[in-house]
Motif scaffolding. Structure first.
Motif, mmCIF file in Angstrom:
data_model
loop_
_atom_site.group_PDB
_atom_site.id
_atom_site.type_symbol
_atom_site.label_atom_id
_atom_site.label_comp_id
_atom_site.label_asym_id
_atom_site.label_seq_id
_atom_site.Cartn_x
_atom_site.Cartn_y
_atom_site.Cartn_z
ATOM 1 N N ARG A 1 -2.671 -5.488 -14.199
ATOM 2 C CA ARG A 1 -3.300 -6.900 -13.434
ATOM 3 C C ARG A 1 -1.764 -7.387 -14.426
ATOM 4 O O ARG A 1 -2.218 -8.761 -15.039
ATOM 5 C CB ARG A 1 -4.241 -6.967 -14.733
ATOM 6 C CG ARG A 1 -4.442 -5.681 -16.318
ATOM 7 C CD ARG A 1 -5.753 -6.014 -16.886
ATOM 8 N NE ARG A 1 -6.289 -4.561 -16.955
ATOM 9 C CZ ARG A 1 -7.232 -4.528 -17.468
ATOM 10 N NH1 ARG A 1 -7.866 -5.474 -18.234
ATOM 11 N NH2 ARG A 1 -7.867 -4.007 -17.607
ATOM 12 N N PHE B 1 -8.510 -2.017 -7.240
ATOM 13 C CA PHE B 1 -8.534 -2.381 -6.158
ATOM 14 C C PHE B 1 -9.155 -2.215 -5.060
ATOM 15 O O PHE B 1 -8.947 -1.378 -4.215
ATOM 16 C CB PHE B 1 -7.006 -2.960 -5.642
ATOM 17 C CG PHE B 1 -6.336 -3.463 -4.743
ATOM 18 C CD1 PHE B 1 -6.798 -5.352 -5.790
ATOM 19 C CD2 PHE B 1 -5.121 -3.762 -4.357
ATOM 20 C CE1 PHE B 1 -6.372 -6.144 -4.805
ATOM 21 C CE2 PHE B 1 -5.104 -4.862 -2.774
ATOM 22 C CZ PHE B 1 -5.590 -6.142 -3.705
ATOM 23 N N GLN C 1 -11.408 3.312 -3.038
ATOM 24 C CA GLN C 1 -10.044 1.763 -3.900
ATOM 25 C C GLN C 1 -9.388 1.939 -2.977
ATOM 26 O O GLN C 1 -9.139 3.273 -2.266
ATOM 27 C CB GLN C 1 -10.189 2.290 -5.225
ATOM 28 C CG GLN C 1 -11.254 2.831 -6.339
ATOM 29 C CD GLN C 1 -12.049 3.858 -6.347
ATOM 30 O OE1 GLN C 1 -10.390 4.974 -6.279
ATOM 31 N NE2 GLN C 1 -13.041 3.618 -7.305
ATOM 32 N N TYR D 1 -9.826 -8.304 -1.081
ATOM 33 C CA TYR D 1 -9.378 -7.576 -1.773
ATOM 34 C C TYR D 1 -9.376 -7.807 -3.143
ATOM 35 O O TYR D 1 -8.717 -8.836 -3.284
ATOM 36 C CB TYR D 1 -8.258 -6.644 -0.923
ATOM 37 C CG TYR D 1 -8.266 -5.748 -0.445
ATOM 38 C CD1 TYR D 1 -9.157 -4.684 0.093
ATOM 39 C CD2 TYR D 1 -8.005 -6.886 1.168
ATOM 40 C CE1 TYR D 1 -8.291 -3.917 1.193
ATOM 41 C CE2 TYR D 1 -7.606 -6.480 2.148
ATOM 42 C CZ TYR D 1 -8.692 -4.526 3.035
ATOM 43 O OH TYR D 1 -7.878 -3.830 3.930
ATOM 44 N N THR D 2 -10.032 -7.022 -4.111
ATOM 45 C CA THR D 2 -10.045 -7.932 -5.909
ATOM 46 C C THR D 2 -10.021 -6.509 -6.518
ATOM 47 O O THR D 2 -10.846 -5.501 -6.189
ATOM 48 C CB THR D 2 -11.340 -8.253 -5.747
ATOM 49 O OG1 THR D 2 -10.985 -9.129 -6.787
ATOM 50 C CG2 THR D 2 -12.134 -7.762 -5.692
ATOM 51 N N ALA D 3 -9.651 -6.786 -7.495
ATOM 52 C CA ALA D 3 -9.469 -5.644 -8.736
ATOM 53 C C ALA D 3 -10.252 -6.296 -9.760
ATOM 54 O O ALA D 3 -9.455 -5.882 -11.569
ATOM 55 C CB ALA D 3 -7.517 -5.758 -9.081
ATOM 56 N N ALA E 1 -3.838 -11.461 -7.106
ATOM 57 C CA ALA E 1 -4.353 -10.369 -7.560
ATOM 58 C C ALA E 1 -4.194 -9.221 -7.892
ATOM 59 O O ALA E 1 -4.412 -9.001 -8.426
ATOM 60 C CB ALA E 1 -4.343 -9.633 -6.016
ATOM 61 N N GLY E 2 -3.289 -9.319 -8.440
ATOM 62 C CA GLY E 2 -2.158 -8.610 -9.372
ATOM 63 C C GLY E 2 -0.805 -8.721 -9.158
ATOM 64 O O GLY E 2 0.133 -9.242 -8.392
ATOM 65 N N LEU F 1 -4.571 -1.622 -9.366
ATOM 66 C CA LEU F 1 -3.496 -2.866 -9.582
ATOM 67 C C LEU F 1 -3.046 -3.471 -10.705
ATOM 68 O O LEU F 1 -3.867 -3.411 -11.256
ATOM 69 C CB LEU F 1 -4.430 -3.574 -8.661
ATOM 70 C CG LEU F 1 -3.383 -4.837 -8.417
ATOM 71 C CD1 LEU F 1 -2.187 -4.081 -6.946
ATOM 72 C CD2 LEU F 1 -4.294 -5.792 -7.027
ATOM 73 N N ASN G 1 -7.862 -12.390 -13.311
ATOM 74 C CA ASN G 1 -6.779 -11.031 -12.990
ATOM 75 C C ASN G 1 -6.449 -10.646 -14.725
ATOM 76 O O ASN G 1 -6.045 -10.022 -15.501
ATOM 77 C CB ASN G 1 -5.392 -11.412 -12.543
ATOM 78 C CG ASN G 1 -4.069 -10.694 -12.469
ATOM 79 O OD1 ASN G 1 -5.118 -9.586 -12.000
ATOM 80 N ND2 ASN G 1 -3.466 -11.227 -12.824
#
Length: 544
Positions: free
Chosen positions: A83, A43, A77, A56-58, A127-128, A81, A25
């Motif tokens: 960071r 995201f 997306q 789910y990932t950024a 995750a953010g 998101l 992140n």
């Protein structure tokens, strides 16, 4: 707590259990040192192997590792998101019920997080960051469950998920609906050290000495070369809103920066040239120097595009790779050098054909030389992109680079039709595999080059069907391609705009005398950019 470091290779156990979670992140330490505002990142949603469980990932690096382990990225997306935590934002925590589970639950509630941890759930970190209240450009992100997995989706998809058998758990916060990083290609040639041919031929054809605006100024003023060949054409747009300028002056770049950032542009992509006889930067050096001296340069990012054209003095022989790499460190070492979504500084190659003999091996030799110099002098792992023009985008990995990008669409230009460009725009993008930087062409019209650069009027290329409505559609085509993308997210929301100020070639989004901010206004609206709105003529006009 941050997300655990993700191994480069997955063991058999991890392949069964799902990917370990990356703490990416945050940007790398060297990226954090730069005082640049952190931009929200895509995201994205992935489906676990077997079809049950949503990740789910950024983080582009985690996305790459997960897809390598069999996770399938879903199109588009779920939002963008943050960071780095901003005022009014809260962490979005990521947990899973056991260490080997391949299903994740996201929550912004510290109470829910703590309760789950007490039940022996695995907390993987943040995750953010999500906003706690609605605001401009934000959408509500909601959590759903069907008893087997949890999903995140924008509020607008509630009915779709309920009909698919999910129940609503509730909102987790607000995220940006879109966050496109749009930047313009910048031709820094409008000065006495710029385009020598134009300056010389302007004196020969029009009788004016040391005028780098030859042709553009003359078509605007009604030269017979324009009126005889294109009677009735309105050339009044061929004058910048700030007047005919010298871009070796920092005050000119300050105005361009203000114009661009007021409309929400994120960066300039400066063309960069090398003179192999003098073994020094040439043509665009004065404008880049002016940019670095601009008092407001920190309000915009920038990158350079190495234009190694395969002719005359602009080729870069292998024996000069080290000298070129040393010169490029001056730009890659700036705090406001454009970075990818995973924090790497970007170097563009606008034309790779003149790097050595143009082969993949000698292009790679150049890329490796610049990478090595950046690591040793800057402590940076750079991200290299090669322009699709004149280079097969499928060959980018073999040439040692990370991704292709585009500025113009050569076949569309040769077709002399903007409608043809629009029809083939996304197919042109799709020629490039993997990570990719998309582009939008404002226009191509080289009529002001006649006769100072192109003496044959029949050889002049232009698009008589170009219009502002067409440009708006081109921007929409690009955003539609992003909205359904399954590419790596490293630069997936970056858009290269052709061009800020290619006045002799028709690539102009810079405000002009006739149309004002028309192009920038379209970009500001269609891309939902963050600027307050275009300022056509900041702080008055310099002498013409």
């Amino acid at each position: 707590m941050r997300l655990l470091a993700l191994a480069a290779a997955f063991t058999a156990v991890i392949l069964t259990a799902g990917p370990a979670i990356a703490d990416q992140n945050q940007d790398p330490p060297q990226a954090q040192a730069a005082a640049r505002p952190a931009q929200p990142r895509p995201f994205v949603e992935l489906v676990a192997p077997g079809g049950v469980g949503r990740l789910y990932t950024a983080d582009p690096r985690e996305l790459a590792a997960a897809t390598g382990a069999g996770y399938k990225r879903q199109p588009g997306q779920v939002g963008f998101l943050g960071r780095v935590q901003q005022t009014g934002e809260t962490p979005l925590f990521r947990l899973k019920p056991t260490a080997t589970a391949t299903r994740w639950l996201f929550t912004s509630s510290t109470q829910e997080r703590d309760a789950l941890v007490q039940q022996k759930w695995i907390l993987e970190g943040t995750a953010g960051y999500v906003a706690q209240q609605p605001g401009p450009g934000l959408i509500q992100l909601r959590r759903f469950t069907n008893g087997k997995e949890w999903r995140l989706a924008p509020e607008a998809k509630t009915t779709e998920l309920l009909n698919a058998g999910y129940t609503l758990d509730g909102p987790v916060g607000y995220v940006h609906q879109t966050w496109i990083r749009a930047g313009a290609v910048y031709f820094g040639m409008f000065n006495t050290h710029g385009h020598g041919t134009i300056i010389a031929r302007t004196k020969e054809i029009y009788g004016r000495d040391n005028d780098w605006w030859g042709g553009v100024r003359d078509f605007h003023d009604g030269t017979h070369y324009a009126t005889d060949n294109w009677p009735g054409e309105d050339w009044s747009y061929l004058k910048p809103s700030i007047g005919y300028y010298d871009d070796s002056q920092p005050t000119t770049l300050e105005k361009h920066i203000t114009q661009a950032t007021s409309a929400g542009l994120s960066f300039f992509n400066f063309y960069w040239y090398w003179d192999n006889t003098k073994q020094q930067q040439t043509v665009t050096a004065a404008a880049l120097d002016a940019f670095l001296q601009a008092r407001n340069k920190e309000s915009i990012d920038f990158t350079v595009g190495v234009c190694a054209h395969p002719y005359d003095t602009l080729k870069i022989p292998t024996t000069q790779y080290d000298a070129v790499a040393t010169n490029l460190m001056r730009f890659l070492g700036q705090d406001n050098t454009l970075r990818t979504n995973d924090g790497r500084k970007i170097l563009n190659i606008c034309d790779a054909r003149g790097l050595g003999d143009g082969s993949n091996a000698q292009v790679k030799q150049f890329v490796d030389a610049v990478r090595a110099k950046a690591r040793s002098q800057l402590g940076e792992d750079i991200y290299v992109m090669i322009n699709q023009a004149g280079f097969d985008p499928k060959q980018v990995p073999a040439a040692g680079a990370d991704a292709p990008y585009c500025t113009t669409d050569g076949p569309a230009v040769e077709s002399r039709s903007y409608a043809t460009y629009l029809q083939g725009q996304r197919a042109f993008y799709n020629q490039a595999p993997g990570a990719y930087g998309r582009c939008v062409l404002s226009d191509f019209d080289e009529r002001p080059r006649y006769p100072i650069e192109t003496p044959d009027v029949n050889a002049i290329r232009w698009m008589p069907d170009q219009s502002f409505d067409g440009y708006r559609q081109a921007v929409r085509n690009a955003t539609a391609d992003m909205a359904t993308s399954t590419r790596p997210s490293t630069v997936d929301n970056y858009l290269f705009l052709y061009a800020w100020n290619e006045w002799h070639e028709g690539g102009i989004i810079e405000p002009n005398e006739r149309d004002g901010c028309a192009y920038l206004d379209i970009l500001h609206t269609e891309l939902q950019l963050q600027g307050p709105g275009c300022v056509a003529d900041p702080e008055g006009t310099p002498p013409s």
